[in-house]
Design a protein around this motif. Structure first.
Motif, PDB file in Angstrom:
ATOM      1  N   ASP A 159      21.959  44.549  26.869  1.00 13.41           N
ATOM      2  CA  ASP A 159      23.403  44.405  27.030  1.00 13.41           C
ATOM      3  C   ASP A 159      23.748  42.941  27.306  1.00 13.41           C
ATOM      4  O   ASP A 159      22.886  42.146  27.668  1.00 13.41           O
ATOM      5  N   PHE A 160      25.029  42.604  27.133  1.00 14.54           N
ATOM      6  CA  PHE A 160      25.417  41.202  27.207  1.00 14.54           C
ATOM      7  C   PHE A 160      25.106  40.572  28.555  1.00 14.54           C
ATOM      8  O   PHE A 160      24.691  39.412  28.625  1.00 14.54           O
ATOM      9  N   LYS A 161      25.295  41.337  29.643  1.00 11.56           N
ATOM     10  CA  LYS A 161      25.052  40.769  30.965  1.00 11.56           C
ATOM     11  C   LYS A 161      23.611  40.280  31.088  1.00 11.56           C
ATOM     12  O   LYS A 161      23.351  39.164  31.576  1.00 11.56           O
ATOM     13  N   ARG A 162      22.674  41.089  30.619  1.00  6.94           N
ATOM     14  CA  ARG A 162      21.268  40.682  30.676  1.00  6.94           C
ATOM     15  C   ARG A 162      20.962  39.592  29.651  1.00  6.94           C
ATOM     16  O   ARG A 162      20.169  38.688  29.913  1.00  6.94           O
ATOM     17  N   GLN A 163      21.557  39.686  28.489  1.00  7.28           N
ATOM     18  CA  GLN A 163      21.398  38.623  27.484  1.00  7.28           C
ATOM     19  C   GLN A 163      21.780  37.271  28.070  1.00  7.28           C
ATOM     20  O   GLN A 163      21.047  36.284  27.951  1.00  7.28           O
ATOM     21  N   GLN A 164      22.944  37.236  28.678  1.00  8.39           N
ATOM     22  CA  GLN A 164      23.462  35.985  29.217  1.00  8.39           C
ATOM     23  C   GLN A 164      22.583  35.462  30.353  1.00  8.39           C
ATOM     24  O   GLN A 164      22.267  34.270  30.396  1.00  8.39           O
ATOM     25  N   ARG A 165      22.158  36.338  31.250  1.00  7.83           N
ATOM     26  CA  ARG A 165      21.333  35.887  32.364  1.00  7.83           C
ATOM     27  C   ARG A 165      19.972  35.412  31.873  1.00  7.83           C
ATOM     28  O   ARG A 165      19.445  34.407  32.362  1.00  7.83           O
ATOM     29  N   PRO A 222      27.343  32.501  16.612  1.00 11.94           N
ATOM     30  CA  PRO A 222      28.579  32.835  15.876  1.00 11.94           C
ATOM     31  C   PRO A 222      29.189  34.161  16.326  1.00 11.94           C
ATOM     32  O   PRO A 222      30.418  34.323  16.287  1.00 11.94           O
ATOM     33  N   ALA A 223      28.358  35.092  16.787  1.00  4.45           N
ATOM     34  CA  ALA A 223      28.874  36.392  17.235  1.00  4.45           C
ATOM     35  C   ALA A 223      29.686  36.265  18.516  1.00  4.45           C
ATOM     36  O   ALA A 223      30.531  37.118  18.810  1.00  4.45           O
ATOM     37  N   LYS A 224      29.449  35.194  19.293  1.00 12.45           N
ATOM     38  CA  LYS A 224      30.139  35.007  20.574  1.00 12.45           C
ATOM     39  C   LYS A 224      31.235  33.942  20.485  1.00 12.45           C
ATOM     40  O   LYS A 224      31.762  33.518  21.509  1.00 12.45           O
ATOM     41  N   ALA A 225      31.585  33.533  19.286  1.00 17.52           N
ATOM     42  CA  ALA A 225      32.532  32.426  19.116  1.00 17.52           C
ATOM     43  C   ALA A 225      33.914  32.719  19.696  1.00 17.52           C
ATOM     44  O   ALA A 225      34.637  31.795  20.086  1.00 17.52           O
ATOM     45  N   GLU A 226      34.295  33.980  19.779  1.00 17.60           N
ATOM     46  CA  GLU A 226      35.616  34.325  20.303  1.00 17.60           C
ATOM     47  C   GLU A 226      35.591  34.595  21.807  1.00 17.60           C
ATOM     48  O   GLU A 226      36.606  34.981  22.385  1.00 17.60           O
ATOM     49  N   ASP A 227      34.441  34.387  22.400  1.00 20.28           N
ATOM     50  CA  ASP A 227      34.289  34.551  23.847  1.00 20.28           C
ATOM     51  C   ASP A 227      33.797  33.213  24.407  1.00 20.28           C
ATOM     52  O   ASP A 227      32.605  32.944  24.424  1.00 20.28           O
ATOM     53  N   PRO A 228      34.708  32.345  24.859  1.00 23.79           N
ATOM     54  CA  PRO A 228      34.315  30.988  25.280  1.00 23.79           C
ATOM     55  C   PRO A 228      33.217  30.961  26.341  1.00 23.79           C
ATOM     56  O   PRO A 228      32.328  30.112  26.285  1.00 23.79           O
ATOM     57  N   LYS A 229      33.269  31.875  27.303  1.00 27.04           N
ATOM     58  CA  LYS A 229      32.269  31.879  28.360  1.00 27.04           C
ATOM     59  C   LYS A 229      30.887  32.202  27.801  1.00 27.04           C
ATOM     60  O   LYS A 229      29.892  31.529  28.115  1.00 27.04           O
ATOM     61  N   ALA A 230      30.819  33.226  26.966  1.00 23.87           N
ATOM     62  CA  ALA A 230      29.538  33.604  26.360  1.00 23.87           C
ATOM     63  C   ALA A 230      29.044  32.507  25.431  1.00 23.87           C
ATOM     64  O   ALA A 230      27.854  32.178  25.416  1.00 23.87           O
ATOM     65  N   PHE A 231      29.965  31.946  24.664  1.00 18.47           N
ATOM     66  CA  PHE A 231      29.579  30.902  23.724  1.00 18.47           C
ATOM     67  C   PHE A 231      29.001  29.695  24.460  1.00 18.47           C
ATOM     68  O   PHE A 231      28.010  29.101  24.036  1.00 18.47           O
ATOM     69  N   HIS A 232      29.623  29.346  25.579  1.00 22.95           N
ATOM     70  CA  HIS A 232      29.154  28.199  26.365  1.00 22.95           C
ATOM     71  C   HIS A 232      27.731  28.447  26.864  1.00 22.95           C
ATOM     72  O   HIS A 232      26.889  27.531  26.868  1.00 22.95           O
ATOM     73  N   CYS A 233      27.470  29.686  27.281  1.00 25.59           N
ATOM     74  CA  CYS A 233      26.137  30.040  27.770  1.00 25.59           C
ATOM     75  C   CYS A 233      25.085  29.824  26.687  1.00 25.59           C
ATOM     76  O   CYS A 233      24.058  29.180  26.920  1.00 25.59           O
ATOM     77  N   PHE A 234      25.330  30.340  25.504  1.00 21.24           N
ATOM     78  CA  PHE A 234      24.335  30.246  24.430  1.00 21.24           C
ATOM     79  C   PHE A 234      24.260  28.851  23.826  1.00 21.24           C
ATOM     80  O   PHE A 234      23.183  28.406  23.421  1.00 21.24           O
ATOM     81  N   SER A 235      25.385  28.141  23.782  1.00 24.17           N
ATOM     82  CA  SER A 235      25.339  26.773  23.253  1.00 24.17           C
ATOM     83  C   SER A 235      24.581  25.859  24.225  1.00 24.17           C
ATOM     84  O   SER A 235      23.839  24.968  23.798  1.00 24.17           O
ATOM     85  N   ASN A 236      24.727  26.085  25.520  1.00 20.83           N
ATOM     86  CA  ASN A 236      23.948  25.325  26.500  1.00 20.83           C
ATOM     87  C   ASN A 236      22.460  25.577  26.317  1.00 20.83           C
ATOM     88  O   ASN A 236      21.634  24.666  26.444  1.00 20.83           O
ATOM     89  N   CYS A 237      22.118  26.829  26.031  1.00 11.01           N
ATOM     90  CA  CYS A 237      20.716  27.190  25.844  1.00 11.01           C
ATOM     91  C   CYS A 237      20.133  26.475  24.629  1.00 11.01           C
ATOM     92  O   CYS A 237      19.023  25.925  24.697  1.00 11.01           O
TER      93      CYS A 237
END
Length: 326
Positions: free
Chosen positions: A214-220, A255-270
């Protein structure tokens, strides 16, 4: 911590208690799985302070006469961890030490204080690694006041010693990272540490989380990796194949998280941190990553922060490829 062979009466009593706890664990698992109204009511009744069940389980963990019975101890630790997790679902509280407060309420303050040092000893001991793993999961449920930063490296040691417990231990890692502060710093240092292979085993689990959790675990999971990549010791630390797999996962998720700035920032930082510490990642599917980030950068429908993140990724890509500087 060896069991005294000359005490057959106590040995038989410990065996009976172990069977009772195992039966209780199966009942809890069945109630959680079925999740019927009667199951929920039973679980709610079990985690009431007036119910002696929790306090009895805790007492069996630290009571001196049962110290050598590690199979019983492992079962009791598992049962306590399950009940703590169930109790936590009853509250909407972000306090990382909520588990400890619940532990004190259910076990009683005196017994909780007696049990805590023993839980730490059990986590550190080498005689039974299943007991150590279960003790660590209980301490993680209690919070940073119980699983202190000095114990965090033990979590990574257990990844190597008990790889079959990787699922439970990975949840401990996510929780410890979420606490932040010194615990997070110790965690990242332990993951990248050269004294054991636990960090590389954990990376494989984190990649699986990014792939299908799930996204919460993905992000963490992505945040844990990002924190590791930021360490000087992480330069070329990640296995080449793991680096390439992560690039492919991020190519899918970004690209799947492009409409979610918080999620996108997490993955772009990674991805930025990854490219800076792994040459293999910096060259793997590079043109595709460039195209994705450039397309998103030019998409006016996206939030400004998302497009700025794209610019920063492209700048890192240029910095890690001399041929693109021209």
């Amino acid at each position: 911590m060896a069991v005294l062979d000359h005490d057959p009466v106590l040995k038989e009593k410990a065996k009976q208690k172990q069977e009772q706890v195992q039966h209780f664990i199966r009942s809890v698992e069945r109630a959680c799985e079925q999740n019927l109204e009667e199951d929920r009511q039973w679980l709610l009744q079990v985690i009431q302070p007036s119910n002696p069940c929790f306090a009895t389980l805790v007492r069996l963990i630290y009571e001196p006469k049962y110290k050598g019975y590690l199979d019983l101890c492992a079962c009791c630790l598992r049962a306590v961890q399950m009940l703590l997790r169930i109790a936590r679902t009853m509250f909407e509280d972000s306090d990382p030490n909520l588990g400890w407060k619940t532990f004190v309420e259910l076990a009683g303050s005196t017994q909780a204080e007696q049990a805590l040092p023993e839980l730490r000893v059990l986590a550190e001991q080498q005689a039974d690694r299943v007991v150590a793993s279960n003790a660590v999961t209980v301490l993680a449920e209690l919070g940073p006041c119980a699983l202190t930063s000095t114990l965090v490296p033990r979590v990574l040691e257990l990844f190597e010693e008990t790889p079959d417990r990787a699922s439970d231990l990975s949840e401990v890692v996510l929780r410890v990272h979420a606490w932040g502060g010194e615990c997070r710093e110790q965690l990242c240092n332990a993951i990248v540490g050269v004294n054991h292979n636990g960090g590389h085993l954990l990376v494989e689990v984190l990649l699986q989380m990014i792939n299908r959790c799930d996204f919460k675990r993905q992000q963490r999971a992505a945040k844990v990796l990002t924190g590791c990549f930021g360490l000087a010791e992480a330069k070329e630390w990640m296995y080449t194949n793991d680096s390439c797999v992560l690039v492919e996962l991020l190519l899918r998720e970004i690209p799947a998280k492009a409409e979610d700035p918080k999620a996108f920032h997490c993955f772009s930082n990674c991805v930025k941190a990854l490219l800076l510490c792994s040459q293999a990642a910096a060259t793997h599917r590079r043109s595709e990553l460039w195209q994705v980030m450039d397309d998103l950068r030019q998409d006016d429908r996206l939030e400004r922060s998302v497009r700025q993140d794209c610019v920063e990724v492209l700048e890192v890509m240029q910095a890690t490829d001399p041929a693109m500087k021209a």
